[in-house]
Design a protein around this motif. Structure first.
Motif, PDB file in Angstrom:
ATOM      1  N   TYR A 290       0.852  -1.186   0.000  1.00  0.00           N
ATOM      2  CA  TYR A 290       0.000   0.000   0.000  1.00  0.00           C
ATOM      3  C   TYR A 290       0.884   1.230   0.000  1.00  0.00           C
ATOM      4  O   TYR A 290       1.988   1.205   0.545  1.00  0.00           O
ATOM      5  N   TYR A 291       0.379   2.301  -0.597  1.00  0.00           N
ATOM      6  CA  TYR A 291       1.081   3.587  -0.519  1.00  0.00           C
ATOM      7  C   TYR A 291       0.395   4.470   0.520  1.00  0.00           C
ATOM      8  O   TYR A 291      -0.821   4.659   0.486  1.00  0.00           O
ATOM      9  N   LEU A 292       1.200   5.028   1.408  1.00  0.00           N
ATOM     10  CA  LEU A 292       0.715   5.999   2.385  1.00  0.00           C
ATOM     11  C   LEU A 292       1.208   7.383   1.958  1.00  0.00           C
ATOM     12  O   LEU A 292       2.413   7.641   1.992  1.00  0.00           O
ATOM     13  N   GLN A 336     -10.289   2.655   2.716  1.00  0.00           N
ATOM     14  CA  GLN A 336     -10.091   4.117   2.628  1.00  0.00           C
ATOM     15  C   GLN A 336      -9.019   4.408   1.578  1.00  0.00           C
ATOM     16  O   GLN A 336      -7.902   4.774   1.905  1.00  0.00           O
ATOM     17  N   VAL A 337      -9.412   4.213   0.337  1.00  0.00           N
ATOM     18  CA  VAL A 337      -8.452   4.292  -0.758  1.00  0.00           C
ATOM     19  C   VAL A 337      -8.756   5.501  -1.625  1.00  0.00           C
ATOM     20  O   VAL A 337      -9.905   5.763  -1.930  1.00  0.00           O
ATOM     21  N   GLU A 338      -7.733   6.283  -1.971  1.00  0.00           N
ATOM     22  CA  GLU A 338      -8.007   7.446  -2.833  1.00  0.00           C
ATOM     23  C   GLU A 338      -7.610   7.192  -4.280  1.00  0.00           C
ATOM     24  O   GLU A 338      -7.848   8.032  -5.134  1.00  0.00           O
ATOM     25  N   GLY A 339      -7.029   6.060  -4.556  1.00  0.00           N
ATOM     26  CA  GLY A 339      -6.666   5.755  -5.941  1.00  0.00           C
ATOM     27  C   GLY A 339      -5.765   4.541  -5.977  1.00  0.00           C
ATOM     28  O   GLY A 339      -5.507   3.906  -4.950  1.00  0.00           O
ATOM     29  N   LYS A 340      -5.308   4.231  -7.169  1.00  0.00           N
ATOM     30  CA  LYS A 340      -4.404   3.101  -7.335  1.00  0.00           C
ATOM     31  C   LYS A 340      -3.299   3.499  -8.283  1.00  0.00           C
ATOM     32  O   LYS A 340      -3.554   4.199  -9.262  1.00  0.00           O
ATOM     33  N   ILE A 341      -2.080   3.060  -7.989  1.00  0.00           N
ATOM     34  CA  ILE A 341      -0.980   3.287  -8.929  1.00  0.00           C
ATOM     35  C   ILE A 341      -0.429   1.922  -9.316  1.00  0.00           C
ATOM     36  O   ILE A 341       0.095   1.198  -8.464  1.00  0.00           O
ATOM     37  N   GLU A 342      -0.561   1.592 -10.574  1.00  0.00           N
ATOM     38  CA  GLU A 342      -0.092   0.288 -11.080  1.00  0.00           C
ATOM     39  C   GLU A 342      -0.498  -0.843 -10.147  1.00  0.00           C
ATOM     40  O   GLU A 342       0.317  -1.681  -9.768  1.00  0.00           O
TER      41      GLU A 342
END
Ligand code: K7E
Ligand code: CUA
Length: 620
Positions: A290-292, A336-342
């Motif tokens: 996950y990206y924070l 609680q996700v604001e988007g996805k990157i790859e």
């Protein structure tokens, strides 16, 4: 004031320091060992750079340590020493350190304080976020600072966005031998992955990596990679990665990298080539990463002793963000996700944030902990250490450093159980702090007392190379295991001999092998004839001593590599290729006894075609 500080760092003659500090040498490629609180330098441990003082990287027994897929690389840029841990506590077994330029991780054995292993990291460029360890040193991690084409290929640099990738590597450490192998890598978007720390306590099983350049700029990063408000901390669930690997989700990818280690029996370094690596793709591994979002171009990432708080050092940020591990888990659970990157979900900043430290200084980089509820952050631009309280996020103290602090170090300060007591500032610039030494001044370390409410400066001392980071540990953890000699009877070097009677000189074609004993105060043999121009002369020198602190040195006039410094019970080999007929002296370089000056001999070199027979004298 000065008197009080002096009494705290004064180690009377004959007394020992309370702690060891292991500092990286930065562009010296080495590790240096200091005493704390005195700041006395004890030893430089050669790691990534050849060291003519001991013959490391020159002797036949150590040369293989510096083999890489690029060839023999006798230098690197070493940033982060990191102790092995047991239950999150530094255990004094090994010290790991990264080579940044030619991606590598080295393992130093702390019993004899020598480099035992160097592992190259494939698909990486700039092994900077490394080698931070998990709680039981199950893994040390490696993050690529520069994204590159994976696998490497010839593409336009402007195709960065489509062709460049990052890799986060997990290097397995054998719990008994310490041997490393690259267990798996995770292919990630082509950002610059900068630093790392592994979780502990509740977050054990996770590792955290900062990244900057989420803009994916490839030129003038100074501007082009400073546009986004936030970059990321990548949170990796490595326990889940293990599961995916076990399920066969890891793709074997062809690779080409070196694994060098000192063979335990012979104490001779060997190189093995490794030709594949297991790679995980986040798109196929839900929950793996996950990206924070983290402001802004973060540098350091540090996990507090409890394992709950993850601090991002946003070097361009005005606040110091602290993420909560439990909130992160909840954010994942409640999507609680604001988007996805790859394929990598980006969690909402507000959903993972525990708090922001306001006014953390300008250019906050790295944070360490004292185990008493406080955190200490280095601020590069404002050149200070800022102390703040975990939970309230209030700054409670600050103290200037001279000048431009990078990392700081507290004994056990990145572990689950800090010993606290001192903070060591590792400053980039000494400027006027020491006597001038020409254009190049040393880097400087500063020791602070952190036992009270207010930090107190105790001592300035110069360092070797650029110590990006250091690790400190109470001395007794290491002294009780300190190795004093290598036992002669377990000398497994194929060219080692135990007794002077076994000394000999043998010709094999144009190679001359000399098995030699060094002991107080002579070499056996000490006079050798029958060497010819064009020969390759191997001196296999065994130090027969079995007393602590009794090395012998060995050098031959005109030798074009380095001396040997041979420890008690050890065999080291150096090669000499004489270029002209004559008689050349050899001698012991280490003042080992009253008759050290007598510890010498001669080597007769004859013309290439001559028929002078091999002959050697033992003085008998
Ligand atoms: Cu901040 Cu290489 Cu850890 Cu230097 S790094 S300061
Ligand atoms: Cu041996 Cu001096």
């Amino acid at each position: 004031m000065a008197k009080e500080a002096a009494s705290k760092v004064y180690v009377p003659p004959g007394s020992h320091d309370e702690m060891y500090a292991f500092m990286s040498g930065g562009f010296s490629g080495q590790v240096s060992v200091y005493g704390i609180p005195s700041g006395r330098l004890f030893k430089v441990i050669p790691v990534f750079s050849q060291n003519p003082e001991t013959g490391y990287g020159y002797s036949e027994e150590t040369k293989a340590m510096l083999n890489t897929s690029y060839g023999f690389v006798p230098w690197d840029d070493a940033h982060h020493p990191e102790f092995s841990q047991t239950n999150g506590v530094p255990d004094g077994r090994w010290l790991f350190i990264n080579g940044n330029n030619t991606p590598r991780i080295a393992r130093i054995d702390l019993h004899d304080m020598e480099t035992a292993e160097i592992m190259e990291i494939p698909n990486s460029a700039g092994n900077h976020g490394s080698p931070f360890t998990t709680m039981n040193s199950e893994y040390v991690v490696a993050a690529t600072r520069f994204s590159v084409p994976v696998p490497q290929k010839d593409v336009p640099i402007a195709s960065y966005k489509e062709n460049f990738k990052g890799a986060l590597s997990f290097v397995k450490v054998d719990p008994k031998s310490g041997h490393m192998n690259v267990a798996f890598q995770i292919m990630v978007p082509g950002f610059d992955y900068d630093l790392a720390h592994c979780g502990k306590g509740p977050s054990h099983g996770w590792a955290f990596f900062t990244c900057y350049n989420s803009e994916q700029a490839h030129t003038l990063l100074e501007i082009n990679a400073s546009k986004n408000d936030k970059d990321y901390i990548a949170a990796v669930n490595w326990k889940l990665a293990e599961k995916y690997i076990a399920e066969g989700k890891g793709k074997s990818m062809p690779a080409n990298y070196y694994h060098n280690y000192v063979d335990e029996k012979t104490r001779v370094a060997k190189s093995e080539k490794v030709q594949s690596v297991k790679v995980l793709d986040p798109k196929e591994c839900p929950g793996l990463i996950y990206y924070l979002p983290t402001p802004k171009s973060p540098h350091g990432v540090d996990v507090d002793p409890s394992g709950e708080y993850i601090v991002g050092g946003g070097k361009l940020a005005t606040v110091l963000p602290v993420h909560s591990f439990s909130k992160m888990l909840k954010a994942i659970e409640t999507n609680q996700v604001e988007g996805k990157i790859e394929g990598i979900p980006v969690l909402k900043y507000s959903a993972t944030l525990a708090g922001e430290v306001k006014n953390p200084g300008l250019g906050p980089l790295h944070t360490e902990f004292d185990g008493k509820g406080y955190a200490y952050t280095s601020a590069f631009i404002s050149s200070e250490i800022v102390k703040w309280k975990i939970g309230t996020w209030q700054v409670v103290d600050r103290i200037p450093t001279y000048y431009a602090i990078g990392h700081l170090s507290i004994p056990g300060g990145d572990s689950a159980k800090p010993w606290g007591k001192y903070a060591l500032a590792l400053n980039k610039v000494a400027k006027d702090r020491f006597l001038p030494t020409g254009p190049n001044q040393p880097q400087s370390a500063q020791l602070f007392d952190i036992t009270g409410d207010k930090m107190k400066l105790l001592l300035d001392f110069p360092t070797i190379g650029e110590p990006h980071y250091a690790q400190m540990i109470p001395a007794e953890i290491l002294t009780k295991h300190n190795q004093q000699i290598y036992a002669l009877e377990s000398n497994g070097n194929p060219n080692g001999i135990m007794m002077e009677d076994d000394a000999k000189v043998e010709r094999k074609g144009n190679e001359v092998h000399i098995k030699m004993i060094a002991t107080r105060s002579h070499f056996t043999p000490d006079c050798i004839e029958g060497i010819k121009v064009g020969d390759k002369v191997y001196f296999h020198v065994t130090n027969q001593e079995q007393d602590w602190d009794l090395p012998h040195g060995f050098a031959v006039q005109g030798m074009r590599n380095s001396e040997l410094l041979i420890m008690p019970g050890e065999t080291r080999t150096i090669v000499w290729e004489p270029k002209a007929p004559g008689v050349y002296p050899m001698y012991c370089t280490d003042f080992c006894s009253a008759l050290h000056q007598e510890m010498q001999g001669y080597l007769r070199v004859s013309a290439a075609g001559s028929n002078v027979p091999i002959k050697y004298g033992t003085g008998k």
